[in-house]
Write a protein that holds these residues in place. Structure first.
Motif, PDB file in Angstrom:
ATOM      1  N   GLY A   1      -5.153  -3.093   4.270  1.00 16.66           N
ATOM      2  CA  GLY A   1      -5.844  -2.059   3.535  1.00 16.66           C
ATOM      3  C   GLY A   1      -7.075  -1.547   4.239  1.00 16.66           C
ATOM      4  O   GLY A   1      -7.474  -0.357   4.641  1.00 16.66           O
ATOM      5  N   ARG A   2      -7.898  -2.665   4.545  1.00 24.84           N
ATOM      6  CA  ARG A   2      -9.117  -2.387   5.246  1.00 24.84           C
ATOM      7  C   ARG A   2      -8.819  -1.775   6.461  1.00 24.84           C
ATOM      8  O   ARG A   2      -9.486  -0.914   7.095  1.00 24.84           O
ATOM      9  CB  ARG A   2      -9.785  -3.834   5.524  1.00 24.84           C
ATOM     10  CG  ARG A   2     -11.204  -3.877   5.887  1.00 24.84           C
ATOM     11  CD  ARG A   2     -11.624  -5.364   6.173  1.00 24.84           C
ATOM     12  NE  ARG A   2     -12.964  -5.412   6.567  1.00 24.84           N
ATOM     13  CZ  ARG A   2     -14.132  -5.298   5.946  1.00 24.84           C
ATOM     14  NH1 ARG A   2     -14.102  -5.405   4.584  1.00 24.84           N
ATOM     15  NH2 ARG A   2     -15.301  -5.578   6.379  1.00 24.84           N
TER      16      ARG A   2
ATOM     17  N   LEU B   1     -14.882  -2.736  -5.874  1.00 31.86           N
ATOM     18  CA  LEU B   1     -13.973  -2.165  -4.852  1.00 31.86           C
ATOM     19  C   LEU B   1     -12.967  -1.291  -5.705  1.00 31.86           C
ATOM     20  O   LEU B   1     -12.198  -0.162  -4.952  1.00 31.86           O
ATOM     21  CB  LEU B   1     -13.171  -3.059  -4.533  1.00 31.86           C
ATOM     22  CG  LEU B   1     -12.051  -2.881  -3.154  1.00 31.86           C
ATOM     23  CD1 LEU B   1     -12.801  -2.304  -2.000  1.00 31.86           C
ATOM     24  CD2 LEU B   1     -11.289  -4.143  -2.882  1.00 31.86           C
TER      25      LEU B   1
ATOM     26  N   VAL C   1     -10.299   0.497   3.226  1.00 32.08           N
ATOM     27  CA  VAL C   1     -10.650   0.070   1.959  1.00 32.08           C
ATOM     28  C   VAL C   1     -11.790  -1.213   2.072  1.00 32.08           C
ATOM     29  O   VAL C   1     -11.606  -2.074   2.851  1.00 32.08           O
ATOM     30  CB  VAL C   1      -9.498  -0.505   1.574  1.00 32.08           C
ATOM     31  CG1 VAL C   1      -9.779  -1.312   0.153  1.00 32.08           C
ATOM     32  CG2 VAL C   1      -8.431   0.450   1.189  1.00 32.08           C
TER      33      VAL C   1
ATOM     34  N   TRP D   1       0.700  -1.396   0.070  1.00 35.90           N
ATOM     35  CA  TRP D   1       0.086   0.043  -0.118  1.00 35.90           C
ATOM     36  C   TRP D   1       1.001   1.116   0.179  1.00 35.90           C
ATOM     37  O   TRP D   1       1.693   1.317   0.934  1.00 35.90           O
ATOM     38  CB  TRP D   1      -0.859   0.104   1.124  1.00 35.90           C
ATOM     39  CG  TRP D   1      -2.027  -0.962   1.030  1.00 35.90           C
ATOM     40  CD1 TRP D   1      -1.950  -2.050   1.693  1.00 35.90           C
ATOM     41  CD2 TRP D   1      -3.168  -0.582   0.361  1.00 35.90           C
ATOM     42  NE1 TRP D   1      -3.283  -2.806   1.359  1.00 35.90           N
ATOM     43  CE2 TRP D   1      -4.015  -1.796   0.570  1.00 35.90           C
ATOM     44  CE3 TRP D   1      -3.694   0.360  -0.421  1.00 35.90           C
ATOM     45  CZ2 TRP D   1      -5.136  -2.028  -0.012  1.00 35.90           C
ATOM     46  CZ3 TRP D   1      -4.880  -0.076  -1.283  1.00 35.90           C
ATOM     47  CH2 TRP D   1      -5.757  -1.200  -0.712  1.00 35.90           C
TER      48      TRP D   1
ATOM     49  N   ALA E   1     -10.720   1.573  -3.782  1.00 36.51           N
ATOM     50  CA  ALA E   1      -9.063   1.518  -3.786  1.00 36.51           C
ATOM     51  C   ALA E   1      -8.818   1.868  -5.529  1.00 36.51           C
ATOM     52  O   ALA E   1      -9.429   1.651  -6.359  1.00 36.51           O
ATOM     53  CB  ALA E   1      -8.556  -0.006  -3.460  1.00 36.51           C
TER      54      ALA E   1
ATOM     55  N   MET F   1     -11.502 -12.954  -6.140  1.00 38.92           N
ATOM     56  CA  MET F   1     -11.743 -11.518  -6.000  1.00 38.92           C
ATOM     57  C   MET F   1     -13.268 -11.036  -6.562  1.00 38.92           C
ATOM     58  O   MET F   1     -13.799 -10.207  -5.798  1.00 38.92           O
ATOM     59  CB  MET F   1     -10.682 -10.488  -6.630  1.00 38.92           C
ATOM     60  CG  MET F   1      -9.390 -10.804  -6.257  1.00 38.92           C
ATOM     61  SD  MET F   1      -8.971 -10.534  -4.589  1.00 38.92           S
ATOM     62  CE  MET F   1      -9.412  -8.764  -4.562  1.00 38.92           C
TER      63      MET F   1
ATOM     64  N   LEU G   1      -4.801  -6.861   0.876  1.00 39.51           N
ATOM     65  CA  LEU G   1      -6.228  -6.117   0.903  1.00 39.51           C
ATOM     66  C   LEU G   1      -6.745  -5.844   2.315  1.00 39.51           C
ATOM     67  O   LEU G   1      -7.388  -4.666   2.762  1.00 39.51           O
ATOM     68  CB  LEU G   1      -7.305  -6.776  -0.055  1.00 39.51           C
ATOM     69  CG  LEU G   1      -7.118  -6.788  -1.371  1.00 39.51           C
ATOM     70  CD1 LEU G   1      -8.294  -7.408  -1.936  1.00 39.51           C
ATOM     71  CD2 LEU G   1      -6.943  -5.322  -1.694  1.00 39.51           C
ATOM     72  N   GLU G   2      -6.660  -7.047   3.289  1.00 34.79           N
ATOM     73  CA  GLU G   2      -7.210  -6.747   4.519  1.00 34.79           C
ATOM     74  C   GLU G   2      -6.529  -5.959   5.553  1.00 34.79           C
ATOM     75  O   GLU G   2      -7.055  -5.236   6.162  1.00 34.79           O
ATOM     76  CB  GLU G   2      -7.473  -8.264   5.171  1.00 34.79           C
ATOM     77  CG  GLU G   2      -8.563  -9.206   4.489  1.00 34.79           C
ATOM     78  CD  GLU G   2      -9.891  -8.432   4.605  1.00 34.79           C
ATOM     79  OE1 GLU G   2     -10.293  -7.959   5.690  1.00 34.79           O
ATOM     80  OE2 GLU G   2     -10.663  -8.533   3.662  1.00 34.79           O
TER      81      GLU G   2
ATOM     82  N   VAL H   1      -5.340 -11.262  -0.747  1.00 33.43           N
ATOM     83  CA  VAL H   1      -6.317 -10.884   0.139  1.00 33.43           C
ATOM     84  C   VAL H   1      -5.752 -10.393   1.448  1.00 33.43           C
ATOM     85  O   VAL H   1      -6.426  -9.525   1.970  1.00 33.43           O
ATOM     86  CB  VAL H   1      -7.152 -12.127   0.346  1.00 33.43           C
ATOM     87  CG1 VAL H   1      -8.106 -12.148   1.477  1.00 33.43           C
ATOM     88  CG2 VAL H   1      -7.984 -12.425  -1.067  1.00 33.43           C
TER      89      VAL H   1
ATOM     90  N   TYR I   1     -14.694  -9.081  -3.507  1.00 33.99           N
ATOM     91  CA  TYR I   1     -14.604  -7.513  -3.118  1.00 33.99           C
ATOM     92  C   TYR I   1     -15.032  -6.686  -4.486  1.00 33.99           C
ATOM     93  O   TYR I   1     -14.563  -6.264  -5.325  1.00 33.99           O
ATOM     94  CB  TYR I   1     -12.948  -7.439  -3.384  1.00 33.99           C
ATOM     95  CG  TYR I   1     -12.455  -7.932  -2.094  1.00 33.99           C
ATOM     96  CD1 TYR I   1     -12.152  -7.345  -0.843  1.00 33.99           C
ATOM     97  CD2 TYR I   1     -12.045  -9.399  -2.151  1.00 33.99           C
ATOM     98  CE1 TYR I   1     -11.639  -7.802   0.118  1.00 33.99           C
ATOM     99  CE2 TYR I   1     -11.484  -9.873  -0.943  1.00 33.99           C
ATOM    100  CZ  TYR I   1     -11.220  -9.161   0.232  1.00 33.99           C
ATOM    101  OH  TYR I   1     -10.616  -9.810   1.206  1.00 33.99           O
TER     102      TYR I   1
ATOM    103  N   LEU J   1      -2.900   0.735  -3.956  1.00 29.13           N
ATOM    104  CA  LEU J   1      -2.203  -0.422  -3.962  1.00 29.13           C
ATOM    105  C   LEU J   1      -1.157  -0.537  -5.160  1.00 29.13           C
ATOM    106  O   LEU J   1      -1.622  -0.073  -6.314  1.00 29.13           O
ATOM    107  CB  LEU J   1      -2.940  -1.941  -3.840  1.00 29.13           C
ATOM    108  CG  LEU J   1      -2.365  -3.159  -3.896  1.00 29.13           C
ATOM    109  CD1 LEU J   1      -1.857  -3.207  -2.372  1.00 29.13           C
ATOM    110  CD2 LEU J   1      -3.441  -4.068  -4.043  1.00 29.13           C
TER     111      LEU J   1
END
Length: 216
Positions: free
Chosen positions: A115-116, A174, A121, A73, A127, A167, A112-113, A109, A171, A85
């Motif tokens: 980033g959450r 997103l 995110v 990120w 994103a 994905m 991504l989490e 993933v 997601y 990202l």
């Protein structure tokens, strides 16, 4: 039976904390159909309960992995505050960077989490994605440059299919936009051959910047 009960509890716990923006993403993905969106949220909750189980050993492996040099990120952009990202695609061609599609998808993933947690995110923000095609330096100092080896395309297709299957439904809506630079002839060819599996609306979010456009 106990495992199923624990999975349902984990799913319900996530559903109890789902945000309005997350719900809206699923509603848009299912074309405004509330029943289908709700079913999609339930399936995603079940997926989270089963797929997002990172034991300590795997967490440690992810934290130390060289994949962190490839995928990370950058934070929100200054203009539109979009959490971004970065994927340094040159590094993925290296044998030292884990090329097993299933492992890479799980690592993706996991990122991504993160980033959450860091930028909201999926829960509050969509994103942005930058696919950085510039020369990348490995940890051992070796410089990875663009290569014209078309034999990698079957592996890329396999990777795309694995990533997309993970994905697409989990997601949805997103990605705001994705930029690829510099976009070489080789990369454009690879993208045309592999992106056929992507939804048309998703393909439209990719823009390609050629090297001469950057220098200008």
């Amino acid at each position: 039976e106990n495992e199923r009960s624990a999975s349902n509890n984990s799913r319900d716990e996530w559903l109890n904390g789902v945000t309005d923006i997350e719900i809206l993403r699923f509603v848009r993905f299912y074309n405004g159909q509330p029943k289908r969106a709700y079913e999609g949220l339930l399936k995603h909750g079940e997926w989270r309960a089963s797929y997002l189980t990172f034991d300590k050993e795997l967490e440690v492996e992810f934290e130390k992995s060289v994949l962190n040099d490839e995928l990370f990120w950058m934070g929100p952009t200054k203009d539109d505050k979009c959490p971004t990202l970065v994927i340094r695609t040159q590094l993925h061609m290296d044998e030292d960077y884990h090329n097993d599609p299933a492992f890479f998808a799980k690592f993706f993933v996991w990122v991504l989490e993160k980033g959450r947690e860091m930028y909201g995110v999926g829960t509050e923000n969509d994103a942005c994605l930058i696919m950085d095609r510039t020369d990348a330096t490995r940890r051992d100092g070796v410089i990875m440059t663009d290569n014209f080896d078309l034999t990698v395309i079957p592996n890329l297709i396999n990777l795309f299919q694995t990533m997309y299957s993970v994905m697409y439904h989990n997601y949805p809506e997103l990605l705001r936009k994705a930029e690829v630079f510099p976009s070489s002839w080789f990369f454009s060819t690879c993208f045309k051959l592999t992106s056929g599996i992507l939804d048309a609306s998703l393909r439209k979010r990719f823009s390609f910047v050629r090297e001469r456009e950057i220098s200008d």
